[in-house]
Design a protein around this motif. Structure first.
Motif, PDB file in Angstrom:
ATOM      1  N   HIS A  43       0.834  -1.203   0.000  1.00 39.48           N
ATOM      2  CA  HIS A  43       0.000   0.000   0.000  1.00 39.48           C
ATOM      3  C   HIS A  43       0.871   1.256   0.000  1.00 39.48           C
ATOM      4  O   HIS A  43       0.694   2.164  -0.833  1.00 39.48           O
ATOM      5  CB  HIS A  43      -0.924   0.009   1.221  1.00 39.48           C
ATOM      6  CG  HIS A  43      -1.570   1.335   1.480  1.00 39.48           C
ATOM      7  ND1 HIS A  43      -0.944   2.329   2.225  1.00 39.48           N
ATOM      8  CD2 HIS A  43      -2.748   1.858   1.075  1.00 39.48           C
ATOM      9  CE1 HIS A  43      -1.730   3.399   2.269  1.00 39.48           C
ATOM     10  NE2 HIS A  43      -2.824   3.135   1.581  1.00 39.48           N
TER      11      HIS A  43
ATOM     12  N   GLU B  74       0.976   3.765  -3.160  1.00 40.00           N
ATOM     13  CA  GLU B  74       0.478   5.129  -2.986  1.00 40.00           C
ATOM     14  C   GLU B  74       1.586   6.146  -3.303  1.00 40.00           C
ATOM     15  O   GLU B  74       1.341   7.152  -3.965  1.00 40.00           O
ATOM     16  CB  GLU B  74      -0.029   5.320  -1.551  1.00 40.00           C
ATOM     17  CG  GLU B  74      -0.679   6.671  -1.343  1.00 40.00           C
ATOM     18  CD  GLU B  74      -1.268   6.834   0.049  1.00 40.00           C
ATOM     19  OE1 GLU B  74      -2.489   6.724   0.184  1.00 40.00           O
ATOM     20  OE2 GLU B  74      -0.505   7.077   1.002  1.00 40.00           O
TER      21      GLU B  74
ATOM     22  N   LEU C 170      -5.272   5.421  -6.507  1.00 42.54           N
ATOM     23  CA  LEU C 170      -5.171   5.961  -5.144  1.00 42.54           C
ATOM     24  C   LEU C 170      -6.325   5.456  -4.278  1.00 42.54           C
ATOM     25  O   LEU C 170      -6.141   5.094  -3.116  1.00 42.54           O
ATOM     26  CB  LEU C 170      -5.214   7.491  -5.181  1.00 42.54           C
ATOM     27  CG  LEU C 170      -3.886   8.247  -5.251  1.00 42.54           C
ATOM     28  CD1 LEU C 170      -4.141   9.744  -5.369  1.00 42.54           C
ATOM     29  CD2 LEU C 170      -3.005   7.965  -4.030  1.00 42.54           C
ATOM     30  N   HIS C 171      -7.527   5.455  -4.851  1.00 38.81           N
ATOM     31  CA  HIS C 171      -8.691   4.951  -4.106  1.00 38.81           C
ATOM     32  C   HIS C 171      -8.566   3.439  -3.874  1.00 38.81           C
ATOM     33  O   HIS C 171      -8.789   2.942  -2.773  1.00 38.81           O
ATOM     34  CB  HIS C 171      -9.983   5.238  -4.873  1.00 38.81           C
ATOM     35  CG  HIS C 171     -10.416   6.675  -4.806  1.00 38.81           C
ATOM     36  ND1 HIS C 171     -10.541   7.353  -3.621  1.00 38.81           N
ATOM     37  CD2 HIS C 171     -10.766   7.555  -5.761  1.00 38.81           C
ATOM     38  CE1 HIS C 171     -10.950   8.590  -3.847  1.00 38.81           C
ATOM     39  NE2 HIS C 171     -11.091   8.744  -5.150  1.00 38.81           N
TER      40      HIS C 171
ATOM     41  N   GLY D 203      -6.317   2.160  -1.135  1.00 36.27           N
ATOM     42  CA  GLY D 203      -6.902   2.315   0.204  1.00 36.27           C
ATOM     43  C   GLY D 203      -7.884   1.198   0.509  1.00 36.27           C
ATOM     44  O   GLY D 203      -7.901   0.646   1.619  1.00 36.27           O
TER      45      GLY D 203
ATOM     46  N   GLU E 270     -14.786  15.851  -4.302  1.00 41.83           N
ATOM     47  CA  GLU E 270     -13.880  14.958  -5.036  1.00 41.83           C
ATOM     48  C   GLU E 270     -13.697  15.451  -6.478  1.00 41.83           C
ATOM     49  O   GLU E 270     -12.578  15.471  -6.999  1.00 41.83           O
ATOM     50  CB  GLU E 270     -14.436  13.527  -5.026  1.00 41.83           C
ATOM     51  CG  GLU E 270     -13.471  12.532  -5.650  1.00 41.83           C
ATOM     52  CD  GLU E 270     -13.961  11.093  -5.547  1.00 41.83           C
ATOM     53  OE1 GLU E 270     -13.447  10.352  -4.718  1.00 41.83           O
ATOM     54  OE2 GLU E 270     -14.867  10.719  -6.324  1.00 41.83           O
TER      55      GLU E 270
ATOM     56  N   HIS F 191      -8.249  11.822   0.094  1.00 42.79           N
ATOM     57  CA  HIS F 191      -8.390  10.796   1.135  1.00 42.79           C
ATOM     58  C   HIS F 191      -9.441  11.225   2.167  1.00 42.79           C
ATOM     59  O   HIS F 191     -10.308  10.433   2.557  1.00 42.79           O
ATOM     60  CB  HIS F 191      -7.060  10.550   1.833  1.00 42.79           C
ATOM     61  CG  HIS F 191      -6.080   9.756   1.026  1.00 42.79           C
ATOM     62  ND1 HIS F 191      -6.401   8.551   0.460  1.00 42.79           N
ATOM     63  CD2 HIS F 191      -4.790   9.987   0.689  1.00 42.79           C
ATOM     64  CE1 HIS F 191      -5.348   8.065  -0.196  1.00 42.79           C
ATOM     65  NE2 HIS F 191      -4.357   8.930  -0.076  1.00 42.79           N
TER      66      HIS F 191
ATOM     67  N   HIS G  68     -12.992   9.490   3.812  1.00 39.71           N
ATOM     68  CA  HIS G  68     -13.226   9.211   5.241  1.00 39.71           C
ATOM     69  C   HIS G  68     -14.523   9.881   5.709  1.00 39.71           C
ATOM     70  O   HIS G  68     -15.302   9.285   6.454  1.00 39.71           O
ATOM     71  CB  HIS G  68     -12.058   9.719   6.085  1.00 39.71           C
ATOM     72  CG  HIS G  68     -10.795   8.916   5.936  1.00 39.71           C
ATOM     73  ND1 HIS G  68     -10.715   7.591   6.278  1.00 39.71           N
ATOM     74  CD2 HIS G  68      -9.561   9.254   5.470  1.00 39.71           C
ATOM     75  CE1 HIS G  68      -9.488   7.137   6.026  1.00 39.71           C
ATOM     76  NE2 HIS G  68      -8.769   8.135   5.531  1.00 39.71           N
TER      77      HIS G  68
ATOM     78  N   HIS H 155     -11.920   7.055  11.575  1.00 40.76           N
ATOM     79  CA  HIS H 155     -11.890   7.905  10.379  1.00 40.76           C
ATOM     80  C   HIS H 155     -11.540   9.350  10.741  1.00 40.76           C
ATOM     81  O   HIS H 155     -10.820  10.021   9.988  1.00 40.76           O
ATOM     82  CB  HIS H 155     -13.239   7.852   9.655  1.00 40.76           C
ATOM     83  CG  HIS H 155     -13.469   6.565   8.916  1.00 40.76           C
ATOM     84  ND1 HIS H 155     -12.768   6.221   7.778  1.00 40.76           N
ATOM     85  CD2 HIS H 155     -14.304   5.530   9.158  1.00 40.76           C
ATOM     86  CE1 HIS H 155     -13.183   5.027   7.346  1.00 40.76           C
ATOM     87  NE2 HIS H 155     -14.108   4.585   8.171  1.00 40.76           N
TER      88      HIS H 155
ATOM     89  N   GLN I 283      -4.092  12.935   7.918  1.00 45.02           N
ATOM     90  CA  GLN I 283      -3.907  13.546   6.602  1.00 45.02           C
ATOM     91  C   GLN I 283      -3.454  15.002   6.758  1.00 45.02           C
ATOM     92  O   GLN I 283      -2.654  15.491   5.963  1.00 45.02           O
ATOM     93  CB  GLN I 283      -5.212  13.483   5.793  1.00 45.02           C
ATOM     94  CG  GLN I 283      -5.565  12.084   5.316  1.00 45.02           C
ATOM     95  CD  GLN I 283      -4.527  11.478   4.382  1.00 45.02           C
ATOM     96  OE1 GLN I 283      -3.877  12.190   3.623  1.00 45.02           O
ATOM     97  NE2 GLN I 283      -4.346  10.183   4.464  1.00 45.02           N
TER      98      GLN I 283
END
Lengths: 229, 229
Positions: free
Chosen positions: A56, A60, A84-85, A88, B60, B85, B89, B196, B203
Motif C-alpha cells: 500500500h 500510494e 489511489l482509491h 486504500g 472529489e 483521502h 473518510h 476515520h 492527513q
C-alpha cells in the motif's frame, strides 16, 4: 516520456491486481484458520497484512510521484486517482482479513463457530475471496462492466449476513451471547471486505468510462437495521 | 493563477472542515435518536447523509479538476491528495452515523439500549462527535500535531468498546442476544467513525509535514479479538 508513463501505469495496474489476489489469499486463509482452528494459518494472515501495508505505502507513493512528475490529464488522471482509491480499499481488506484471523488466534484451541452459523460464515468467506479474485481480474482486463457484476455477486454476501442475523436472533439459538457477537462481527467483516472489492471494480468502471456506478444499497447492507430478521 | 489556485485550496479546506462538522452533527443526532428513541432525529441523520454524499461527490470532483488544471507539485499536491483521502473518510463517517440512526428507526418505539451498556454507548457517541469536531478544527488550523492528539483521544473510544464487550459477555448480561449484537455493532460503528476522524487528522499531519503518523493499533482496536474481555 509518455510511453514510459503508460508502462508505469500498466505496472501500477499489475501491482493493484497482485494486491487484490493477496487480499483474496488473506481472507481465504483467515476463513480456514477460523473454521479449522488453525493457528499457523492465522499467523500467515498477520504476516501477509504486513506485506499488504508495505505494498500500500509503496503503491500510494508511486501514484503521488506520477501525479507530481507526469501531471496526467483526462483518462490517465482517472487511472491514477482510481489507483489511489483502490489502494486504500485493498489495505482495508487486509485489515478485515486480519481481524478474522485474530479472532481465530484468540479463541484457539476452542472452535468459535457452532451450529447453523458455520456453513453461512464459510460461504461468506468463500464469496469474499472470490470477489477479491474478481476485482483482480477486473483490474487486469479493465472491464467497465465489472462494477455491476461484482455488485450483483455482493448481493449474496449481504443476503447471507441477513440470514446470519436471523439465526443469531432466533429463539433456538443456544450458543450464548459471546459466540453470537463474534459471529455477527465476523459476518460484518466479510460483508465489508466484499464491499471494498465491489468499490475497486467500480473504480475500474470509473477508469474506463469516467463514471462510477454505485448501487444505493451496497454500502449499507451490513447495518444491523437491514440485517435484522 | 497561483493565487487563484491557493484560494481554491483554502476553499477546499473550508469545505472539508464543514463536512467534518456535518459528520459530528450526524453522529450526535444519531446518538440522541438511539437513546431517546427519537424517530424524527433519526430522519434528520438520513437526510444529512444525502447532503454528505453530495458534498463528497462535489469535493472529489473539485480535487480532480485541480489536479488536471493546476498540476500541483510538492506541498500543494500533498494538500489535494490529502483532501481526496479525507473526503472518502468523511463520506464513510456519514454512512456509519446513518447506520446508527437506522437502528434507532427500526427499533422504534422500543428503546434498544438497556442496562450498563447505555452509559458506555452514550459516552462513545459523545467522543465520536467530539473527534469529528476536532478533525474539523485540525483541518482549519492545519495543525501537524492533531493526528497524535486525536489518536490519543481515540484510545478512550477503543477502551470503551473493550469495556462494552466485557459487559455483553459477562454472566449477568440479561438482555438477550439481539440487544447484545445490536450494541456490539453500534459500538463498532462509533469506533470506526472515530478511526476515520483520526485518519483525517493524520492527513492534516501529512499535508503539513509530508509524513503520516499511524499508530500501529488504532485501526485494529475494534476487532472482537482485541475487545474480548
Amino acid at each position: 516520456m509518455r510511453t514510459t508513463f503508460h508502462t508505469e501505469l500498466d505496472e501500477l495496474m499489475t501491482d493493484l491486481a497482485r494486491m487484490a489476489r493477496l487480499a483474496a489469499q488473506m481472507v481465504i486463509n483467515a476463513s480456514i484458520a477460523l473454521h479449522q482452528s488453525d493457528i499457523a494459518r492465522a499467523g500467515l494472515v498477520v504476516a501477509d497484512r504486513d506485506q499488504m501495508n508495505a505494498m500500500h505505502d509503496e503503491t500510494e507513493r508511486r501514484c503521488i510521484t506520477l501525479l507530481a512528475l507526469q501531471a496526467p490529464v483526462a483518462g490517465d488522471l482517472r487511472v491514477v486517482v482510481a489507483a489511489l482509491h483502490a489502494v486504500g480499499h485493498l489495505k482495508r481488506m487486509g485489515d478485515l482479513a486480519r481481524h478474522i484471523a485474530t479472532v481465530a488466534r484468540l479463541k484457539h484451541p476452542n472452535p468459535m463457530i457452532s451450529g447453523k452459523v458455520r456453513p453461512v460464515l464459510a460461504r461468506m468467506g468463500l464469496l469474499a475471496g472470490q470477489l477479491a479474485e474478481d476485482a483482480a481480474t477486473a483490474i487486469e482486463h479493465q472491464d467497465p462492466l465489472s462494477g455491476c457484476r461484482l455488485a450483483a455477486a455482493d448481493g449474496e454476501v449481504d443476503a447471507l449476513l441477513r440470514h446470519l442475523f436471523g439465526i443469531l436472533f432466533a429463539e433456538d439459538w443456544s450458543h450464548g451471547v459471546e459466540q453470537a457477537v463474534d459471529a455477527a462481527l465476523i459476518g460484518r467483516y466479510y460483508e465489508r471486505f466484499s464491499d471494498h472489492a465491489v468499490a475497486i471494480a467500480q473504480q475500474v468502471c470509473y477508469v474506463t468510462t469516467g463514471w462510477v456506478s454505485e448501487p444505493e444499497d451496497w454500502e449499507t447492507a451490513g447495518s444491523p437495521a437491514s440485517c435484522a430478521p
